[in-house]
Design an enzyme around this catalytic site. Structure first.
Site, mmCIF file in Angstrom:
data_model
loop_
_atom_site.group_PDB
_atom_site.id
_atom_site.type_symbol
_atom_site.label_atom_id
_atom_site.label_comp_id
_atom_site.label_asym_id
_atom_site.label_seq_id
_atom_site.Cartn_x
_atom_site.Cartn_y
_atom_site.Cartn_z
ATOM 1 N N ARG A 240 0.790 -1.249 -0.144
ATOM 2 C CA ARG A 240 -0.043 -0.279 -0.224
ATOM 3 C C ARG A 240 0.685 1.128 0.036
ATOM 4 O O ARG A 240 0.441 2.165 -0.487
ATOM 5 C CB ARG A 240 -0.900 0.068 1.237
ATOM 6 C CG ARG A 240 -2.017 -1.202 1.113
ATOM 7 C CD ARG A 240 -3.042 -0.968 1.968
ATOM 8 N NE ARG A 240 -4.279 -1.698 1.550
ATOM 9 C CZ ARG A 240 -5.027 -2.337 2.432
ATOM 10 N NH1 ARG A 240 -4.761 -2.218 3.860
ATOM 11 N NH2 ARG A 240 -5.966 -2.899 2.041
ATOM 12 N N LYS B 149 -20.386 -16.302 0.941
ATOM 13 C CA LYS B 149 -21.745 -16.098 0.931
ATOM 14 C C LYS B 149 -22.525 -15.322 0.084
ATOM 15 O O LYS B 149 -21.964 -14.373 -0.709
ATOM 16 C CB LYS B 149 -21.787 -15.433 2.472
ATOM 17 C CG LYS B 149 -21.757 -16.125 3.636
ATOM 18 C CD LYS B 149 -21.754 -15.335 4.922
ATOM 19 C CE LYS B 149 -21.365 -15.823 6.227
ATOM 20 N NZ LYS B 149 -21.036 -14.901 7.169
ATOM 21 N N GLY C 31 -9.773 -7.929 -1.613
ATOM 22 C CA GLY C 31 -10.048 -9.009 -0.857
ATOM 23 C C GLY C 31 -9.710 -10.454 -1.245
ATOM 24 O O GLY C 31 -8.484 -10.438 -1.705
ATOM 25 N N GLY D 293 -13.644 -3.845 0.654
ATOM 26 C CA GLY D 293 -14.957 -3.508 0.807
ATOM 27 C C GLY D 293 -15.283 -2.166 -0.276
ATOM 28 O O GLY D 293 -16.253 -2.196 -1.035
HETATM 29 P P1 AMP Z 1 -15.588 -13.814 0.699
HETATM 30 O O1 AMP Z 1 -14.866 -13.094 1.681
HETATM 31 O O2 AMP Z 1 -16.954 -13.943 0.736
HETATM 32 O O3 AMP Z 1 -15.075 -13.146 -0.610
HETATM 33 O O4 AMP Z 1 -15.192 -15.338 0.681
HETATM 34 C C1 AMP Z 1 -13.782 -15.667 0.576
HETATM 35 C C2 AMP Z 1 -13.829 -17.267 1.230
HETATM 36 O O5 AMP Z 1 -14.918 -18.105 0.918
HETATM 37 C C3 AMP Z 1 -12.487 -17.780 1.225
HETATM 38 O O6 AMP Z 1 -11.723 -17.587 2.105
HETATM 39 C C4 AMP Z 1 -12.730 -19.365 0.717
HETATM 40 O O7 AMP Z 1 -12.040 -20.245 1.332
HETATM 41 C C5 AMP Z 1 -14.276 -19.332 1.024
HETATM 42 N N1 AMP Z 1 -14.810 -20.167 0.068
HETATM 43 C C6 AMP Z 1 -14.991 -20.315 -1.179
HETATM 44 N N2 AMP Z 1 -15.726 -21.528 -1.382
HETATM 45 C C7 AMP Z 1 -16.075 -22.235 -0.185
HETATM 46 C C8 AMP Z 1 -16.503 -23.453 -0.138
HETATM 47 N N3 AMP Z 1 -17.230 -24.207 -1.238
HETATM 48 N N4 AMP Z 1 -17.273 -23.778 1.062
HETATM 49 C C9 AMP Z 1 -16.498 -22.779 2.207
HETATM 50 N N5 AMP Z 1 -15.930 -21.708 2.065
HETATM 51 C C10 AMP Z 1 -15.372 -21.499 0.438
#
Ligand code: AMP
Length: 395
Positions: free
Chosen positions: A38, A202, A352, A375
């Site tokens: 950064r 999610k 992220g 974010g």
């Molecule tokens: P996010 O912060 O919502 O973008 O999620 C990123 C995280 O989602 C990463 O740490 C991944 O390990 C997790 N992830 C991706 N696919 C899966 C899955 N099938 N089951 C559980 N976690 C997951």
């Protein structure tokens, strides 16, 4: 771009206030910087300003979250000054306060482009509340404001929005300009076809992005943990995979609304537990009881490759599986490869986890742009007006 940048103003002899993003990761209770990306990302703007004979360049940034005195000790901006000086090859004066005589005198007595680094803006309780008194006070210290902390522009704080509401001109630095040029263009005026790839854990954290992109993108590819809520909406069994039951109906409406636009996984790498060990196999369609989906399968990767053929713009936010574990990284690697091999396409990676995945898997130099804001990039892809960008003067 319809926002003014540092190229549009004269900084000769002026005191230039710059909101940078020096929110660096640290260890040893805030004594050691573990990744100076950064700081490096802010150098083009600082160097450009220094080449144009300002009186002083005054740098403001937050560092970490501040709730207690202990947080202050762990997030002292002093740690950044020597690293910045080394990278700039120039003396940096660190001011161990956010207001008062010491700061005012440092600015008054500066000459010949003295670089001044102000203590962590979040030492001020009014920073995160965008306290008008604080924004006005900081604005009074300079002649010009430069917004360059993309990672913070989704927050209306005193240093991101307060200062530019009292101090004009307020212009974008090179880092912000680049983020606007890539993400802003992709969601407002993309070269088509625009293909969006959305993953991560999610549905709930990506609702805004899915809804906005359903209206804009020519194709939307879904993967990652969020795909199982879509699979449940399709009437499939998903075993012990991640599920947001309260989002199944929403996923159904996205499937109806998306139609052919939506590309969902057709096979899954499953395991009996959330670990590298276990009974790992690829299944098509339904996921059996006692198994959880941890990555998209090879047929889904092939489908994604097909969906990307001819794409002119690609935006990607969220990994396709648990890429942190090598057994479940193949889907994410497959997408990295597919994107890296596209010809004539602008490829944009949201900040992220997707940014981390692209860097960790060795594809950083094969994409057009990796966003510096997690974010902020998510909210920008949601089509929201980001207050720190809004605060910059229009051309
Ligand atoms: P996010 O912060 O919502 O973008 O999620 C990123 C995280 O989602 C990463 O740490 C991944 O390990 C997790 N992830 C991706 N696919 C899966 C899955 N099938 N089951 C559980 N976690 C997951």
């Amino acid at each position: 771009m319809d926002k003014k940048t540092i190229r549009d103003i004269d900084v000769n002899g002026k005191t230039v206030l710059v909101r940078v993003d020096f929110n660096v990761p640290m260890k040893d209770e805030g004594k050691t910087i573990t990744d100076d990306n950064r700081i490096v990302a802010a150098l083009p703007t600082i160097n450009y300003l220094l080449e144009h004979n300002p009186k002083a360049v005054v740098l403001f940034s937050h560092l970490g979250k501040i709730k207690t005195e202990e947080d202050k000790a762990k997030n002292n901006m002093a740690v950044v000054a020597p690293r910045l000086a080394e990278l700039l090859g120039k003396d940096v004066k660190f001011v161990n306060t956010t207001r008062g005589a010491e700061l005012e005198d440092a600015i008054k007595n500066a000459s010949n482009g003295q670089v001044i680094l102000v203590q962590n803006t979040r030492y001020e309780p009014g920073e995160t509340k965008n306290d008008p008194e604080l924004g006005k006070y900081w604005a009074s210290l300079g002649d010009v404001f430069v917004e360059d902390a993309f990672g913070s522009v989704h927050r209306a704080h005193a240093s991101t929005v307060g200062i530019p509401s009292y101090l004009k001109p307020a212009v974008a630095g090179f880092l912000l300009e680049k983020e606007i040029a890539y993400i802003g263009k992709a969601v407002s005026n993309p070269d088509r076809p625009l293909v969006a790839i959305l993953g991560g854990s999610k549905v709930s954290s990506k609702i805004g992005v899915i809804e906005n992109l359903l209206g804009i993108a020519d194709k939307i590819i879904i993967g990652g943990g969020m795909a199982y809520t879509f699979a449940a909406a399709q009437g499939r069994t998903i075993g012990t995979s991640l599920l947001e039951e309260d989002k199944i109906d929403l996923a159904k409406t996205y499937i109806e609304k998306g139609g052919d636009k939506l590309v969902l996984p057709v096979d899954t790498v499953v395991n009996t537990q959330f670990a590298e060990e276990g009974d790992i196999k690829v299944v098509e369609g339904n996921i059996p009881d006692g198994y959880m989906g941890l990555d998209i399968g090879p047929k889904s990767v092939e489908n994604i490759k097909k969906a990307l053929v001819g794409a002119k713009t690609v935006i990607w936010n969220g990994p396709m599986g648990v890429f942190e574990m090598p057994n479940f990284a193949k889907g994410t690697i497959g997408v990295c490869e597919a994107i890296a091999n596209l010809e004539g396409a602008t490829t944009i990676i949201g900040g992220g986890d997707s940014a981390a995945a692209v860097k960790q898997l060795g594809y950083a130099d094969k994409v057009s742009h990796i966003s510096t804001g997690g974010g902020a990039s998510l909210e920008y892809m949601e089509g929201k007006v980001l207050p720190g960008i809004d605060a910059v003067d229009d051309k």
